[in-house]
Design an enzyme around this catalytic site. Structure first.
Site, PDB file in Angstrom:
ATOM      1  N   GLU A  99       0.841  -1.201   0.000  1.00 39.84           N
ATOM      2  CA  GLU A  99       0.000   0.000   0.000  1.00 39.84           C
ATOM      3  C   GLU A  99       0.873   1.247   0.000  1.00 39.84           C
ATOM      4  O   GLU A  99       1.918   1.298   0.658  1.00 39.84           O
ATOM      5  CB  GLU A  99      -0.888  -0.020   1.248  1.00 39.84           C
ATOM      6  CG  GLU A  99      -1.792   1.185   1.411  1.00 39.84           C
ATOM      7  CD  GLU A  99      -2.537   1.172   2.740  1.00 39.84           C
ATOM      8  OE1 GLU A  99      -3.492   1.946   2.884  1.00 39.84           O
ATOM      9  OE2 GLU A  99      -2.157   0.381   3.634  1.00 39.84           O
ATOM     10  N   LYS A 151      -9.843   2.348  -2.887  1.00 45.85           N
ATOM     11  CA  LYS A 151     -10.271   1.784  -1.618  1.00 45.85           C
ATOM     12  C   LYS A 151     -11.641   2.329  -1.240  1.00 45.85           C
ATOM     13  O   LYS A 151     -11.872   3.544  -1.258  1.00 45.85           O
ATOM     14  CB  LYS A 151      -9.248   2.112  -0.525  1.00 45.85           C
ATOM     15  CG  LYS A 151      -9.544   1.454   0.816  1.00 45.85           C
ATOM     16  CD  LYS A 151      -8.443   1.758   1.826  1.00 45.85           C
ATOM     17  CE  LYS A 151      -8.714   1.058   3.156  1.00 45.85           C
ATOM     18  NZ  LYS A 151      -7.677   1.349   4.165  1.00 45.85           N
ATOM     19  N   CYS A 169      -5.411  -2.842   2.875  1.00 43.14           N
ATOM     20  CA  CYS A 169      -5.275  -2.784   4.325  1.00 43.14           C
ATOM     21  C   CYS A 169      -6.522  -3.259   5.064  1.00 43.14           C
ATOM     22  O   CYS A 169      -6.838  -4.438   5.100  1.00 43.14           O
ATOM     23  CB  CYS A 169      -4.881  -1.362   4.736  1.00 43.14           C
ATOM     24  SG  CYS A 169      -4.462  -1.182   6.488  1.00 43.14           S
TER      25      CYS A 169
END
Length: 507
Positions: free
Chosen positions: A265, A322, A376
């Site tokens: 990430e 995301k 994540c």
């Protein structure tokens, strides 16, 4: 009647009926029970801890006392299990350090309210109703206020063969086992309360143990996992940016050419529209292999935490933004008001916070097929992953999780996050390539076994053959619906038993 019974009991029992000593004992039981979570893995302590909480609950004489017992057990459990939550606030101590103790107190105490409410609702009711409500509360915890299904009781089994049952019912089924075994043992009799959970778990261990991972097929694609170990306190330091970038290049270019290279990430410190040269260097280092990485990007005034797949020509073949952002990390609820008091997201972009994407969806990876990107925090939400992993031709070949667990410290957070990635692989019977900035990175097969790994706080790269994908299991097809039906049946059975018991007592 209650007072006379208490006088007839030993002094220790009478003390257990008092709310504050009972709450202290329940809090200690919660601390012990949380030792079943990663990295400790002492699941055999978690079951007696739950049993003790159930015994203490039985001594509560009021609904408020029952609430206090459940809340104290939850506060102890979450206080230890989520102790890593202070770590993100210590990266920039001068700016955020004052929030660290409040973060742990509010998070542990707030999540414990779910358990306290369950104990209060089931006061003077049977264990079956309590367990059903407790599991329902844990499922609700994954949804309420954007959800936080971390440190569930069932997670104590992730590193055991019992975890294979998650393919049938996910983490809620594991939680049913973690809570139901102690409850059943206590119902059978005090002399057997240790033996029954132990024997049941040993039987499951033998029956469910998948054994070691088999050798990969000779034609399996090779995925290179790259972990640059960019310490969070230095990750954005201008003096260190060239160091971390060079690590990515050298680790990517070593050895034979793989079929896919994966970076973590926010692997690059620049926005996507500013990263042309860096991406060109990465493509050259990958030598023709597609490159998947996390990167920030912007559209006008909006900033996104994104994942892209870059092809051999340097073009962006796939893009994912995301969608499930971290509250108070990547955005702050009521952000403008909070900013007036100096409260900003820990990982927020220079624009003040990220914008969520439209939702999880598979992307195409040249030469491999469909992959489900997860960034994540998104790896802990089984329900959302279920919704994105359709069966049939559109079912992804693998999950691709990119994360920066440097925020989670060095003790428990990164290990718990990695453990939950293993659980997602089992639930979907789908391999996962997981790459973390500082670790733990690894290739996880469809049975949750780790076939390649880079440890925490290590710099390195590992080439891992992509394990085969299994058929979609029950949990991937039906999600939480069967468990909800089971909980409803369990709760109704518990209520019926309570009415029968009261009828006998009245007679």
């Amino acid at each position: 009647m209650t007072a006379s019974l208490l006088r007839a009991r030993p002094a220790a029992w009478r003390r257990a009926a008092r709310p504050w000593p009972r709450a202290a004992a329940a809090g200690f039981a919660g601390l012990v029970g949380a030792l079943g979570l990663a990295p400790w893995g002492l699941w055999w302590l978690s079951l007696p801890a739950v049993a003790l909480a159930l015994v203490l609950r039985g001594h509560a004489t009021t609904r408020g006392g029952a609430f206090l017992t459940g809340w104290a057990f939850g506060a102890g459990w979450f206080g230890l299990g989520l102790s890593w939550i202070v770590e993100p606030f210590l990266v920039d101590v001068a700016r955020h350090g004052w929030m660290a103790p409040f973060a742990l107190l509010f998070l542990a105490g707030g999540l414990a309210l779910f358990w306290g409410a369950v104990f209060a609702a089931a006061h003077r009711r049977g264990a079956a109703l309590l367990v059903a409500l407790w599991i329902a509360a844990e499922m609700a915890r994954g949804v309420v206020f954007t959800g936080f299904p971390w440190a569930m009781p069932g997670h104590v089994f992730i590193d055991t063969p019992v975890a294979q049952l998650a393919a049938l019912g996910g983490a809620p089924l594991l939680t049913l086992i973690a809570l139901g075994l102690p409850a059943a043992a206590l119902a059978i009799g005090r002399s057997l309360w240790l033996a029954v959970p132990a024997l049941a778990c040993m039987a499951a261990w033998i029956a469910l143990d998948p054994g070691p991972a088999p050798a990969p097929p000779p034609d399996a694609p090779v995925v290179r996992l790259v972990q640059p170990n960019a310490v969070q306190a230095l990750k954005w330091d201008p003096d260190w940016l060239p160091v971390f970038h060079e690590r990515l290049m050298s680790l990517t270019g070593q050895g034979d050419v793989p079929d896919l290279v994966v970076w973590p990430e926010t692997a690059l410190p620049w926005l996507l529209d500013q990263s042309g040269e860096a991406l060109a260097q990465g493509v050259a280092a990958a030598r023709g292999a597609p490159l998947a990485l996390g990167i920030q990007r912007r559209e006008g005034a909006r900033y996104y935490n994104s994942a892209i797949v870059v092809d051999a020509d340097g073009g962006v073949a796939s893009l994912y933004d995301k969608s499930h952002l971290v509250p108070f990390g990547e955005y702050v609820p009521f952000g403008e008001t909070a900013a007036r008091f100096g409260i900003h997201g820990l990982a927020a972009s220079e624009g003040g916070g990220y914008t969520p994407g439209p939702g999880l969806h598979p992307v195409s990876v040249p030469g491999i097929g469909l992959a489900l990107p997860l960034i994540c925090y998104e790896g802990i939400f089984a329900r959302e992953i279920n919704a994105a992993t359709t069966t049939g031709a559109l079912r992804p070949r693998l999950m691709l999780l990119m994360t920066n667990d440097a925020w989670f410290g060095h003790v428990s957070g990164p290990y718990q996050h990695f453990a939950q990635a293993r659980l997602r692989a089992i639930e979907q019977r789908m391999p996962m390539a997981r790459v973390a900035n500082t670790g733990v990175s690894g290739m996880i097969d469809a049975m949750g076994r780790v076939t390649a790994r880079i440890g925490l706080d290590e710099m390195g790269a590992v080439d891992a053959a992509l394990p085969p994908r299994g058929a979609a299991p029950a949990y991937a097809r039906w999600g939480d619906a069967p468990m909800l039906a089971l909980l409803l049946a369990l709760g109704l059975a518990g209520m019926r038993r309570n009415r029968l018991d009261r009828g006998r007592a009245g007679a």
